[in-house]
Design an enzyme around this catalytic site. Structure first.
Site, PDB file in Angstrom:
ATOM      1  CB  CYS A 133      -0.895   2.509   4.060  1.00 21.01           C
ATOM      2  SG  CYS A 133      -2.414   1.625   3.171  1.00 21.01           S
ATOM      3  CG  ASP A 134       3.013   1.387   4.590  1.00 22.43           C
ATOM      4  OD1 ASP A 134       2.373   1.591   5.576  1.00 22.43           O
ATOM      5  OD2 ASP A 134       2.850  -0.077   4.075  1.00 22.43           O
ATOM      6  CB  CYS A 168      -0.828  -0.139   1.286  1.00 23.77           C
ATOM      7  SG  CYS A 168      -1.964   1.412   1.353  1.00 23.77           S
TER       8      CYS A 168
END
Length: 340
Positions: A148-149, A145
């Site tokens: 997300c990261d 992701c």
């Protein structure tokens, strides 16, 4: 005799626990089955495998994924949710109340539980390649992701790689250019599967190099963080090294819908189809929340949002179709303002 509840939640990620919090505050006494390694994850879902979560509101310093899920679980229990660490392996939505079987009892004629309404919050799992070294560097350089990261410090101003050739891979690669020094996109074929618009945008980006006919065969690092990949030309089979500090999979997700397959409407990728603007499925009293019905955003916060929606949809259904239909001498469950 089967245990009966007005509302049952299957799944324990942000959507499941948010639904539980709203339903418990509405005095509907929900039961939540968090599963035991259901879909390959510990109770709490995908976030339990995530380290720093920096984009969930309310945590200015960030929070560990496991810690966030622990807090959500505690909040669910605080308001009276019954949490059961068992996996649901069979569900019959053709009768009312709906019938539920816990793991180990699916061959029994009688269900272990029944419910008037059910919220499916079983999530989806990112496809992984299980390359040599992947377990060592998962969430320590390897992710599924970018949103997300991608902003995590270990990726900033570092070379990164994305595996995939579709629209998702193109979007993630372009997103990562905000933080990376350079992004390499590894494509097994000689062309991208992405739409023409996305492919053109990717190919002309100055911080992106697309490596066609290329696959990753191994990951390497210092034992703590990812440092490089072994890549192979799919035509010549020649191998070489690619120095990157991050590897992002963009090869798809698998929604956990085997429990309801053949009973409620799924799209061609296996995601539960919901009525736009709601969490309603094609069966009244059955709702879907989180990644099991969301193949676009797949974020913890959007998952929590649909959990709230599912709870409100289920509460309305119980009020209008179960409690109002109960005999006059039977007390209907209390309700509270779940929007406070």
């Amino acid at each position: 005799m089967p245990q009966h509840r007005k509302v049952t939640i299957i799944g324990s990620g942000p959507s499941g626990h948010t639904a539980a919090i709203y339903l418990a505050r509405a005095n509907l006494e929900p039961i939540l089955f968090e599963g035991m390694m259901a879909n390959g994850f510990a109770p709490g879902g995908q976030l339990t495998t995530t380290t720093d979560v920096e984009n969930y509101p309310g945590f200015p310093e960030g929070v560990m994924g496991g810690e966030l899920m622990d807090k959500l679980r505690e909040q669910s229990e605080r308001f009276g949710t019954e949490i059961v660490t068992e996996t649901i392996t069979k569900l019959d939505l053709s009768v009312r109340p709906f019938k539920i079987w816990r793991e180990g009892s699916e061959d029994d004629a009688e269900p272990t539980d029944t419910t008037d309404a059910v919220i499916i919050a079983t999530g989806a799992s990112a496809r992984r390649m299980h390359l040599p070294g992947e377990e060592t560097y998962w969430q320590n350089g390897i992710s599924a992701c970018a949103v997300c990261d991608g902003a995590v410090p270990i990726f900033r101003n570092k070379p990164l790689a994305v595996i995939g050739g579709g629209d998702s891979a193109a979007e993630e690669a372009i997103y990562l250019t905000k933080y990376a020094s350079h992004v390499y996109v590894l494509v097994r074929r000689d062309k991208l599967r992405a739409s023409k618009v996305m492919a053109a945008r990717l190919l002309k980006h100055p911080k992106v190099t697309v490596l066609f006919n290329t696959s990753a065969t191994a990951t390497h690092g210092d034992g703590s963080l990812l440092k490089e990949l072994t890549i192979k030309n799919t035509i010549s089979n020649e191998e070489s090294k690619l120095a990157v500090n991050g590897l992002f999979y963009a090869i798809g997700h698998d929604p956990a819908t085997s429990l309801v397959k053949g009973q409620i409407d799924l799209d061609d990728e296996g995601y539960i189809v919901t009525v736009p603007g709601s969490t309603e499925t094609n069966i009244p009293g059955v709702y879907a929340a989180g990644d099991v019905q969301d193949k676009k955003y797949r974020q913890a916060i959007t998952s929590a949002g649909t959990g709230c929606m599912a709870a409100l949809d289920a509460e309305r259904y119980i009020t209008e179709h179960i409690e109002e239909a109960a005999p006059a001498d039977e007390p209907a469950g209390n309700s509270s303002d779940a929007q406070k």
